[in-house]
Scaffold this active site. Structure first.
Site, PDB file in Angstrom:
ATOM      1  N   THR A  23      -1.580   5.561   2.501  1.00  0.00           N
ATOM      2  CA  THR A  23      -2.831   4.804   2.535  1.00  0.00           C
ATOM      3  C   THR A  23      -2.839   3.860   3.724  1.00  0.00           C
ATOM      4  OG1 THR A  23      -2.916   4.857   0.119  1.00  0.00           O
ATOM      5  CG2 THR A  23      -4.320   3.252   1.210  1.00  0.00           C
ATOM      6  N   LEU A  26       0.858  -1.181   0.000  1.00  0.00           N
ATOM      7  CA  LEU A  26       0.000   0.000   0.000  1.00  0.00           C
ATOM      8  C   LEU A  26       0.895   1.232   0.000  1.00  0.00           C
ATOM      9  CD1 LEU A  26      -2.679  -0.927   2.717  1.00  0.00           C
ATOM     10  CD2 LEU A  26      -3.000  -0.955   0.236  1.00  0.00           C
ATOM     11  N   ASP A  27       0.430   2.324  -0.615  1.00  0.00           N
ATOM     12  CA  ASP A  27       1.163   3.583  -0.526  1.00  0.00           C
ATOM     13  C   ASP A  27       1.391   3.936   0.940  1.00  0.00           C
ATOM     14  OD1 ASP A  27       1.117   3.834  -3.240  1.00  0.00           O
ATOM     15  OD2 ASP A  27      -0.507   5.311  -3.297  1.00  0.00           O
ATOM     16  N   MET A  28       2.480   4.625   1.201  1.00  0.00           N
ATOM     17  CA  MET A  28       2.780   5.015   2.575  1.00  0.00           C
ATOM     18  C   MET A  28       1.600   5.747   3.215  1.00  0.00           C
ATOM     19  SD  MET A  28       5.892   7.410   4.018  1.00  0.00           S
ATOM     20  CE  MET A  28       5.175   8.936   3.378  1.00  0.00           C
TER      21      MET A  28
END
Length: 549
Positions: free
Chosen positions: A399, A395-397
């Site tokens: 998110t 996951l994106d940092m």
């Protein structure tokens, strides 16, 4: 004392505003109050000015190609201690480099007496000579003759080969069916047909060679001119890289060629930030704070919102600004601060084979360039005997939400295969900054990395990788919309770009500091994941509600 012609003094009382202790970190910042005042003054000017005509795409009745533009402001202090600000625009504005109230470009390629313009005349002469030769009637006719000669040669030679083939079959039949056939005559016919083919081949080879020589007389001259033009262009580019030089506070000049080791990206040095700082250092002005904002219609590929502040680009500006801001104290670089410090990793499902964790927002999935604390490092400590890569997906940092952790290489491979085969079902919940009119739909916009501004992604129909997202509206909250996202593919920043882009939902996710407006957090959460257990084979669904407070 130098008098800076483009220095604009603050008109309102700013005595109650505290000066920043450090200069703005250009690649991630919250604009200082003084920068906001300077930006507002520039925006008011753009709203009412009559000094130039440029179609920013804000007026549907205006003719011409709509081109939005990045503008910058630099708050400065002169040698008398007086505060003011400078304005700049990126690239050209209304096809010009110079406008009243804006600092000039670092190097003006449009100046009539510049070496660039003089060399440009020479290059244009090469272009004219090449164009005349390429459109010369004799040259074009010779190309047609060569093509026609090759076609006719192929046609006649092929016809003779067919004649030989038919003759061979006929003679074979005669030999078989007529024992008294004149074998010597048949052999003579075969030899004559073969000799004729050789003569025809030599004949057409001679004519093709003659036609090719006529064409070659022209192409040789054209290629020689193109090579001379290439060398001239390379020399001009190198000279430009050497002359295009930037100052820092020590009055040290460093050229584009030096900064980028001889290979700067297109447009490097034309952004607002280098222009502003170069002018400040030229005129003994101390940089205090800086901000850049977008004005006008968004480009088709990027996500740019009218009047919104943006950081300096990394690809073109970071190497230049590293030189220009040498030894100037900057605000803390947030990319070197551990965002996961003090945060816990919640385990929401676990058995002997795998784990599902709920990753907090602003928490790396895997170690980064400067920060090692991550889901991977935490899980590695939690399961020291686990084998395999552990992290099945990312996951994106920024998110939050559910991540699958495999405790063995075998389980990892099984879960990875499910992702590749798109058997894993994921659902995200997001709060969007805007009203989405339709109730559901599909976004299909290919994405690739922005080479000049990593890690941002842009929409690119030519070179982008397929990216597809299903979505549905859950509820409206004033000027915001709560939605579910169902990603079909898993590209970097896919949901963020699909939400913000004008061809997507045109409503950035609340708190998106890359494609929208910064808030307390990115309001994007991976709330549900469904997969088949690698060992028991049962379908497992794990759901954790978002905490957007």
């Amino acid at each position: 004392m130098k008098k800076a012609a483009h220095f604009i003094a603050f008109q309102q009382d700013i005595s109650g505003i505290t000066l920043p202790e450090k200069f703005t970190f250009p690649f991630y910042y919250e604009p200082h109050d003084l920068s906001k005042i300077a930006a507002k003054a520039l925006q008011d000017y753009l709203e009412t000015q009559t000094d130039f005509e440029h179609n920013f795409g804000l007026d549907d009745t205006q003719d011409g190609l709509a081109i939005g533009k990045m503008f910058g402001v630099l708050v400065v202090q002169n040698t008398e201690g007086r505060l003011g600000y400078l304005w700049a625009f990126s690239g050209k504005l209304a096809e010009r480099n110079h406008h009243p109230f804006f600092v000039p470009t670092v190097f003006d390629m449009l100046e009539e007496k510049s070496f660039f313009k003089q060399e440009e005349v020479i290059l244009n002469n090469y272009n004219k000579k090449i164009e005349l030769l390429e459109n010369d009637y004799t040259y074009l006719k010779s190309i047609q003759v060569l093509s026609a000669t090759k076609i006719q040669a192929e046609k006649e030679i092929q016809a003779q080969k067919e004649t030989i083939k038919i003759g061979k079959k006929r003679r074979a039949a005669l030999r078989q069916n007529n024992p008294e056939a004149d074998v010597e005559q048949l052999n003579k016919e075969s030899q004559e047909e073969g000799i004729l083919l050789k003569k025809m081949t030599l004949y057409w080879k001679h004519h093709i060679t003659a036609a090719e020589e006529t064409v070659a007389d022209f192409t040789s001259t054209i290629n020689q001119l193109k090579e001379e033009r290439r060398k001239k262009s390379a020399e001009l580019q190198q000279q430009l890289f050497e002359q295009y030089a930037f100052l820092n506070q020590y009055q040290e000049l460093k050229s584009l060629g030096e900064i980028f080791n001889g290979n700067p990206p297109a447009g490097a040095g034309e952004c607002a930030a280098p222009k502003l700082l170069h002018y400040a250092f030229q005129n003994d002005l101390k940089p205090i704070a800086m901000a850049e904002f977008w004005w006008g219609q968004s480009p088709k590929s990027e996500v740019r919102k009218h009047q919104q502040f943006y950081p300096a680009c990394t690809g073109k500006c970071e190497p230049i600004l590293r030189h220009m801001l040498k030894d100037i104290p900057l605000e803390d670089n947030p990319f070197k601060t551990n965002p996961a410090e003090g945060k816990t990793l919640e385990i929401v499902y676990e058995d002997n084979y795998l784990t599902v964790v709920n990753k907090p927002a602003e928490f790396l999935s895997v170690p980064g360039k400067d920060i090692t604390d991550s889901v991977w490092s935490r899980v590695k400590l939690l399961y020291p005997n686990a084998s395999g890569p552990l992290i099945v997906h990312r996951l994106d940092m920024s998110t939050s939400g559910l991540l699958l952790i495999a405790k063995s290489a075998t389980v990892y491979k099984n879960l990875q295969a499910q992702f590749i085969q798109r058997k894993v079902k994921k659902r995200y919940v997001a709060l969007l900054d805007g009203n989405v009119n339709e109730s559901k739909g599909v976004i299909d916009l290919p994405l690739r990395v922005d080479l000049d501004n990593r890690p941002n992604q842009i929409v690119c129909f030519d070179y982008g990788k397929p990216a597809k997202t299903e979505w549905e509206v859950l509820e409206k909250r004033g000027n915001q919309t709560l939605v579910h996202f169902y990603p079909i593919t898993g590209r970097t920043h896919q949901l963020r770009v699909h939400a913000a882009h004008q061809l997507g939902l045109n409503s950035p996710i609340v708190g998106d500091d890359l494609y929208g407006t910064k808030a307390n957090r990115l309001h994007l959460h991976a709330e549900s994941i469904t997969f088949n257990h690698p060992v028991s084979k049962e379908s497992i669904t794990v759901t954790v509600a978002a905490d957007f407070e």
